[in-house]
Scaffold this active site. Structure first.
Site, PDB file in Angstrom:
ATOM      1  N   ALA A 116      31.003  33.761 -14.115  1.00 59.11           N
ATOM      2  CA  ALA A 116      30.255  32.702 -13.369  1.00 59.11           C
ATOM      3  C   ALA A 116      30.682  31.421 -14.120  1.00 59.11           C
ATOM      4  O   ALA A 116      30.269  30.182 -13.515  1.00 59.11           O
ATOM      5  CB  ALA A 116      28.798  32.983 -13.004  1.00 59.11           C
ATOM      6  N   ASN A 182      25.367  36.095 -20.004  1.00 57.89           N
ATOM      7  CA  ASN A 182      26.917  36.238 -20.398  1.00 57.89           C
ATOM      8  C   ASN A 182      27.969  35.268 -20.094  1.00 57.89           C
ATOM      9  O   ASN A 182      28.853  35.462 -20.916  1.00 57.89           O
ATOM     10  CB  ASN A 182      27.185  37.542 -19.289  1.00 57.89           C
ATOM     11  N   HIS A 212      25.902  25.928 -14.385  1.00 58.28           N
ATOM     12  CA  HIS A 212      26.149  26.084 -15.850  1.00 58.28           C
ATOM     13  C   HIS A 212      26.840  24.798 -16.161  1.00 58.28           C
ATOM     14  O   HIS A 212      27.899  24.524 -15.574  1.00 58.28           O
ATOM     15  CB  HIS A 212      27.344  27.271 -15.825  1.00 58.28           C
TER      16      HIS A 212
HETATM   17  N1  NDP Z   1      29.881  37.388 -16.963  1.00 60.19           N
HETATM   18  C1  NDP Z   1      29.057  37.049 -16.040  1.00 60.19           C
HETATM   19  O1  NDP Z   1      29.349  35.584 -15.666  1.00 60.19           O
HETATM   20  C2  NDP Z   1      27.937  37.800 -15.678  1.00 60.19           C
HETATM   21  C3  NDP Z   1      27.699  38.976 -15.847  1.00 60.19           C
HETATM   22  N2  NDP Z   1      26.777  39.503 -15.250  1.00 60.19           N
HETATM   23  C4  NDP Z   1      26.557  41.140 -15.814  1.00 60.19           C
HETATM   24  O2  NDP Z   1      26.760  41.981 -14.779  1.00 60.19           O
HETATM   25  C5  NDP Z   1      25.551  42.870 -14.736  1.00 60.19           C
HETATM   26  C6  NDP Z   1      25.371  43.459 -13.191  1.00 60.19           C
HETATM   27  O3  NDP Z   1      25.044  42.064 -12.509  1.00 60.19           O
HETATM   28  P1  NDP Z   1      24.518  42.571 -11.022  1.00 60.19           P
HETATM   29  O4  NDP Z   1      25.455  43.351 -10.396  1.00 60.19           O
HETATM   30  O5  NDP Z   1      24.199  41.406 -10.312  1.00 60.19           O
HETATM   31  O6  NDP Z   1      23.103  43.386 -11.389  1.00 60.19           O
HETATM   32  P2  NDP Z   1      22.369  44.278 -10.508  1.00 60.19           P
HETATM   33  O7  NDP Z   1      20.971  44.350 -11.175  1.00 60.19           O
HETATM   34  O8  NDP Z   1      22.347  43.935  -9.148  1.00 60.19           O
HETATM   35  O9  NDP Z   1      22.987  45.746 -10.529  1.00 60.19           O
HETATM   36  C7  NDP Z   1      23.332  46.374 -11.731  1.00 60.19           C
HETATM   37  C8  NDP Z   1      23.341  47.610 -11.299  1.00 60.19           C
HETATM   38  O10 NDP Z   1      23.980  48.639 -12.675  1.00 60.19           O
HETATM   39  C9  NDP Z   1      23.383  49.759 -12.901  1.00 60.19           C
HETATM   40  N3  NDP Z   1      23.288  50.295 -13.993  1.00 60.19           N
HETATM   41  C10 NDP Z   1      22.451  49.565 -14.958  1.00 60.19           C
HETATM   42  N4  NDP Z   1      22.669  50.335 -16.101  1.00 60.19           N
HETATM   43  C11 NDP Z   1      23.365  51.275 -15.804  1.00 60.19           C
HETATM   44  C12 NDP Z   1      24.278  52.402 -16.675  1.00 60.19           C
HETATM   45  N5  NDP Z   1      24.053  52.626 -17.746  1.00 60.19           N
HETATM   46  N6  NDP Z   1      24.961  53.309 -15.997  1.00 60.19           N
HETATM   47  C13 NDP Z   1      25.192  53.238 -14.587  1.00 60.19           C
HETATM   48  N7  NDP Z   1      24.856  52.230 -13.880  1.00 60.19           N
HETATM   49  C14 NDP Z   1      23.821  51.217 -14.496  1.00 60.19           C
HETATM   50  C15 NDP Z   1      21.863  49.471 -11.874  1.00 60.19           C
HETATM   51  O11 NDP Z   1      21.610  50.689 -11.637  1.00 60.19           O
HETATM   52  P3  NDP Z   1      19.742  51.236 -11.535  1.00 60.19           P
HETATM   53  O12 NDP Z   1      19.567  50.933 -10.199  1.00 60.19           O
HETATM   54  O13 NDP Z   1      20.198  52.713 -11.753  1.00 60.19           O
HETATM   55  O14 NDP Z   1      19.273  50.518 -12.503  1.00 60.19           O
HETATM   56  C16 NDP Z   1      21.993  48.637 -10.907  1.00 60.19           C
HETATM   57  O15 NDP Z   1      22.569  49.294  -9.557  1.00 60.19           O
HETATM   58  C17 NDP Z   1      24.376  41.850 -15.276  1.00 60.19           C
HETATM   59  O16 NDP Z   1      23.456  42.713 -15.836  1.00 60.19           O
HETATM   60  C18 NDP Z   1      25.167  41.171 -16.423  1.00 60.19           C
HETATM   61  O17 NDP Z   1      25.215  41.842 -17.438  1.00 60.19           O
HETATM   62  C19 NDP Z   1      25.779  39.209 -14.275  1.00 60.19           C
HETATM   63  C20 NDP Z   1      26.188  37.993 -13.885  1.00 60.19           C
HETATM   64  C21 NDP Z   1      27.291  36.926 -14.358  1.00 60.19           C
HETATM   65  O1  OAA Z   2      25.699  34.822 -12.707  1.00 62.11           O
HETATM   66  C1  OAA Z   2      25.426  33.811 -13.312  1.00 62.11           C
HETATM   67  O2  OAA Z   2      25.174  32.494 -12.896  1.00 62.11           O
HETATM   68  C2  OAA Z   2      25.452  33.910 -14.672  1.00 62.11           C
HETATM   69  C3  OAA Z   2      24.776  35.169 -15.488  1.00 62.11           C
HETATM   70  O3  OAA Z   2      23.891  35.579 -14.473  1.00 62.11           O
HETATM   71  C4  OAA Z   2      25.238  35.484 -16.635  1.00 62.11           C
HETATM   72  O4  OAA Z   2      25.969  34.962 -17.364  1.00 62.11           O
HETATM   73  O5  OAA Z   2      24.670  36.556 -17.126  1.00 62.11           O
END
Ligand code: NDP
Ligand code: OAA
Length: 264
Positions: A116, A182, A212
């Site tokens: 992001a 993240n 951000h």
């Molecule tokens: N780099 C960046 O800019 C960003 C990074 N992120 C990262 O991406 C991740 C996911 O974001 P988002 O999709 O919005 O989150 P959501 O909460 O919408 O979805 C996460 C999914 O991952 C599943 N999950 C969690 N742990 C596991 C596991 N061990 N094995 C399999 N499935 C699993 C959850 O399933 P269940 O229903 O079983 O809990 C859920 O369906 C965030 O937690 C964050 O760490 C997010 C936004 C920005």
């Molecule tokens: O999606 C975003 O704006 C940022 C975020 O959640 C993350 O860095 O984990």
């Protein structure tokens, strides 16, 4: 391309939707339990062994820090390229070193999408020339901080003006706010360093998306970046640009694979 997804939440669903627009792509998702009414064409598995047995060209983690801790080394050791959304997990230096060694030993790639945030190219270039000072502010609406440690110090629903609830280093921020910081890890890994990077996290009742904002000061340049992101469908704390950035990196990886296949 065959893309393996770990996690099928807001990022996974949107990625699948967009990847499925091109019939050349197939997607297998590793989920903790079967998804009811899964989208057409999605293969589902509930173990990493099953995901790797399906032989994806690349695995994209979009699940969370615990999934990086559980699966990332094994994916790389299998020789499969891995793209990580949850880069904050790598504030754990031991885990970061383990992933880098696993990728090197298996001759595969560990890919960090910019997610992001952006502007990492110039940050990387300046950091390669010596230490830089980076100040980051993450501003999101109260609902994006719900369920996080922000609730320990502020009543999110009662806010009437922007409130800074966290000030600290990049390492402290990524470990304390695994679902929101993240992007901080992306800055750290681009050269700002987890411990040198200064972070402020803010809940703003007027915010409609996720901002951000960061400034970089190095001996050779100063710059400021302000990114106002729309949230993804289904998760206020995750910005839509995260999906776009991962898609861009999947396409770049596919182009590399196809060049390699052509030259074989
Ligand atoms: N780099 C960046 O800019 C960003 C990074 N992120 C990262 O991406 C991740 C996911 O974001 P988002 O999709 O919005 O989150 P959501 O909460 O919408 O979805 C996460 C999914 O991952 C599943 N999950 C969690 N742990 C596991 C596991 N061990 N094995 C399999 N499935 C699993 C959850 O399933 P269940 O229903 O079983 O809990 C859920 O369906 C965030 O937690 C964050 O760490 C997010 C936004 C920005
Ligand atoms: O999606 C975003 O704006 C940022 C975020 O959640 C993350 O860095 O984990």
């Amino acid at each position: 391309m065959h893309i393996g997804l770990i996690g099928f939440g807001s990022i996974g669903r949107e990625l699948h939707k967009r990847l499925a627009e091109d019939p050349i792509n197939t997607v297998t998702a590793l989920t903790r339990s079967p998804i009811p009414e899964a989208p057409r064409g999605l293969a589902q598995v509930q173990s990493l062994d099953a995901l790797l047995a399906a032989q994806p060209d690349v695995v994209v983690e979009c699940a969370g820090h615990s999934a990086v801790q559980t699966y990332a080394v094994d994916v790389l050791q299998s020789g499969t390229a891995l793209m990580l959304a949850s880069q904050g997990a790598l504030a754990d230096q031991e885990l970061l070193s383990a992933l880098q060694s696993a990728a090197d030993n298996a001759g595969t790639q560990l890919i960090f999408p910019s997610g992001a945030i952006g502007g990492l190219d110039l940050l990387r270039a300046c950091s390669a020339d010596g230490p830089v000072d980076v100040m980051y502010q993450g501003i999101k609406p109260p609902k994006a901080w719900a369920g996080s440690r922000a609730e320990e110090s502020v009543s999110l629903n009662d806010l009437r003006q922007p409130h800074v609830f966290f000030q600290g280093t990049g390492r402290e921020a990524t470990l304390a706010f695994p679902k929101n910081a993240n992007v901080v890890a992306a800055l750290a890994l681009a050269g700002a360093g987890f411990d040198r990077l200064q972070v402020e996290l803010i809940a703003d009742p007027e915010a409609t998306g996720n901002t951000h904002r960061y400034s970089v000061t190095s001996p050779v340049c100063k710059f400021e970046i302000n990114i106002e992101n729309a949230p993804s469908a289904g998760n206020a704390r995750t910005s839509m640009t995260t999906v776009l950035s991962i898609l861009m990196d999947i396409r770049a990886f596919a182009a590399q694979c196809s060049k390699r296949r052509d030259s074989e």
